[in-house]
Scaffold this active site. Sequence first.
Site, PDB file in Angstrom:
ATOM      1  N   LYS A 289     -40.745 -45.357  11.651  1.00 20.14           N
ATOM      2  CA  LYS A 289     -41.434 -45.039  10.390  1.00 20.14           C
ATOM      3  C   LYS A 289     -40.999 -43.694   9.815  1.00 20.14           C
ATOM      4  CE  LYS A 289     -46.033 -44.560  10.597  1.00 20.14           C
ATOM      5  NZ  LYS A 289     -45.687 -43.700  11.620  1.00 20.14           N
TER       6      LYS A 289
ATOM      7  N   THR B 204     -38.277 -42.033  10.580  1.00 20.96           N
ATOM      8  CA  THR B 204     -36.859 -42.172  10.265  1.00 20.96           C
ATOM      9  C   THR B 204     -36.666 -42.819   8.896  1.00 20.96           C
ATOM     10  OG1 THR B 204     -36.316 -42.371  12.615  1.00 20.96           O
ATOM     11  CG2 THR B 204     -34.682 -43.192  11.050  1.00 20.96           C
TER      12      THR B 204
ATOM     13  N   ARG C 123     -46.188 -35.098   8.568  1.00 23.73           N
ATOM     14  CA  ARG C 123     -47.093 -34.371   9.457  1.00 23.73           C
ATOM     15  C   ARG C 123     -46.292 -33.516  10.442  1.00 23.73           C
ATOM     16  NH1 ARG C 123     -50.081 -38.778  12.518  1.00 23.73           N
ATOM     17  NH2 ARG C 123     -48.020 -39.692  12.354  1.00 23.73           N
TER      18      ARG C 123
ATOM     19  N   LYS D  35     -43.365 -39.610  23.370  1.00 18.37           N
ATOM     20  CA  LYS D  35     -42.485 -39.768  22.213  1.00 18.37           C
ATOM     21  C   LYS D  35     -41.258 -38.870  22.273  1.00 18.37           C
ATOM     22  CE  LYS D  35     -44.182 -40.468  18.113  1.00 18.37           C
ATOM     23  NZ  LYS D  35     -44.923 -40.301  16.849  1.00 18.37           N
TER      24      LYS D  35
ATOM     25  N   ALA E  74     -53.404 -40.668  13.985  1.00 17.33           N
ATOM     26  CA  ALA E  74     -54.032 -41.740  13.213  1.00 17.33           C
ATOM     27  C   ALA E  74     -54.883 -42.657  14.072  1.00 17.33           C
ATOM     28  CB  ALA E  74     -52.975 -42.556  12.482  1.00 17.33           C
TER      29      ALA E  74
ATOM     30  N   PHE F 122     -48.933 -44.258  12.785  1.00 22.20           N
ATOM     31  CA  PHE F 122     -49.063 -45.570  13.429  1.00 22.20           C
ATOM     32  C   PHE F 122     -49.006 -46.703  12.405  1.00 22.20           C
ATOM     33  CE2 PHE F 122     -51.176 -42.917  16.830  1.00 22.20           C
ATOM     34  CZ  PHE F 122     -50.101 -42.961  17.687  1.00 22.20           C
TER      35      PHE F 122
ATOM     36  N   PHE G  26     -31.192 -52.911  13.708  1.00 19.58           N
ATOM     37  CA  PHE G  26     -30.575 -52.659  15.015  1.00 19.58           C
ATOM     38  C   PHE G  26     -29.316 -53.526  15.116  1.00 19.58           C
ATOM     39  CE2 PHE G  26     -34.600 -50.784  15.851  1.00 19.58           C
ATOM     40  CZ  PHE G  26     -34.469 -49.977  16.977  1.00 19.58           C
TER      41      PHE G  26
ATOM     42  N   TRP H 129     -30.913 -44.891  10.035  1.00 17.72           N
ATOM     43  CA  TRP H 129     -30.730 -44.259  11.347  1.00 17.72           C
ATOM     44  C   TRP H 129     -29.247 -44.010  11.608  1.00 17.72           C
ATOM     45  CZ3 TRP H 129     -28.237 -45.519  15.937  1.00 17.72           C
ATOM     46  CH2 TRP H 129     -28.590 -44.755  17.051  1.00 17.72           C
TER      47      TRP H 129
END
Length: 555
Positions: free
Chosen positions: A71, A73, A94, A105, A273, A301, A381, A409
């Site tokens: 998200k 990214t 954030r 993470k 969140a 999230f 991907f 990405w």
Amino acid sequence: MKSDVEIAQAAVKQPITTVAAELGITEDELELYGKYKAKISLQTWENLSKKSDGKLVLVTAINPTPAGEGKTTTTVGLGDALRRLGKKVVIALREPSLGPCFGLKGGAAGGGYAQVVPMEDINLHFTGDIHAITTAHNLLAAIIDNHIHQGNELNIDPRRITWRRVMDLNERALRQIITGLGGKANGVPREAGFDITVASEMMAILCLAKDLDDMKQRINRIIVGYTYDNQPVTVAELKVAGALTLLFKDAIKPNLVQTLENTPALVHGGPFANIAHGCNSIMATKMGLKLGDIVVTEAGFGADLGAEKFLDIKCRFAGFKPDAVVIVATVRALKMHGGIAKSALTTENLTALKQGMDNLIKHIENIAKFHLPVVVAVNAFPTDTKAELDLLANECQKLGADVSVSNVWADGGAGGIDLAHKVLEACNKPNDFQFIYDVTQSIKAKITTIAQEIYGARDVQFTPQVEKTIAELMKLGFDQTPICMAKTQYSLSDDKDKLGRPTDFTITVREVRVAAGAGFLVALTGNIMTMPGLPKHPAAEGMDILNDGTIVGLF
């Protein structure tokens, strides 16, 4: 392929004064924190306040899985792509918490070639905002205990103190503690505990306050506990709102950084969140809307948590009207929602994808309930097959949602051009933004509306203690406020193991907390914890700093 931190370290960054100049911010309006990050002075807002607003785009996602969604990214890459199209863009994010950074993470500044930099600084201490929140929160805790120790003029019941302590780390051993042991000189023994800083009401206040005066008034309204005769005790009665606000004199100012492609990014505030309201500060978002043609922001999230709170809490308080919503998904994650193990995600499986698509479809339906246009960003991907991507696109289009395969990405802004075009188209569509509930509804009705409309629950169960708490809150006049749901991020239900789109389930509300300063009630469901624990192998095990100062293992 280089790691995220290696890519970030190789970036050609511009001096933050140059980045600011692109937005029309002068060096006199900046407070520099080194060469590549700065705080924007409060005077800047006064200078901008009469300018018209740009467009507001919210990026959210499906329910997260270990397969990854991307998200942040996507948010960063979309911002870079829009800038490549000639738009004056501001990204609003954030601040990462040290807890998940060292826990699971490993960081939260985007990934690959769609990151905000300096990535290491943003993930590690940054400009000290979260430390300011920790200090202010714990100063108030110390004031409360000292007040009781010094004679308890306010008649505070030590058994009903609701203000816990906080730290910005995952530390399950401190969830429940006893303070004041060791004799009379050490205070009054009582049960207490720690939450993670990003769950603090101080964090919510920082993110919802319009300015320092509004922050002070909100801090004054914080309820820290109750008296022996069940009356709420506020910070105003403890007479320390000024001192607490003083600790936010710098933290309240939005932080300015940049992406790998030098797009301006405001990174400010960091509530989770799943246990808090999950959005960056109103002040940063408002400033971004005055500075740019378009603001791309995210909420934490999945859309059942961050997006719902962004729309029902943040937009309600700030008066925002989003122009479009982007829902991020991956083929891998959707197959996991369809029941496939992580080890089998690289193999084409249209059956699992079709089943897992139900999770994404529910989120698309939910955003439609807010009457907002939706674009689905498929974070690509290499293992995604054409058949899988075609299936995903066809199912989304049946619901009227545009779909774009994003390669930010791997390719940065260049990989998000198609997504950027579709987002711009969505921003120009008419929308009739509506909240999912009316704040004048009863507390139970608002919680039930969220559970049934957003999560898809059959029913909501309120424990006897919660029923008692709600009755008390209604008597105290706290029934006319928004609801901030605390729920597992991994499922639409309150059971983390129910993936996909569960049906015929009940949401159990086991506690309701009042956040009078923030202006909402927090409803805790299932077994959600406000202080996370570390996994068996924390991300910290793979991190190090070399003798020349180079950081490794941060991702």
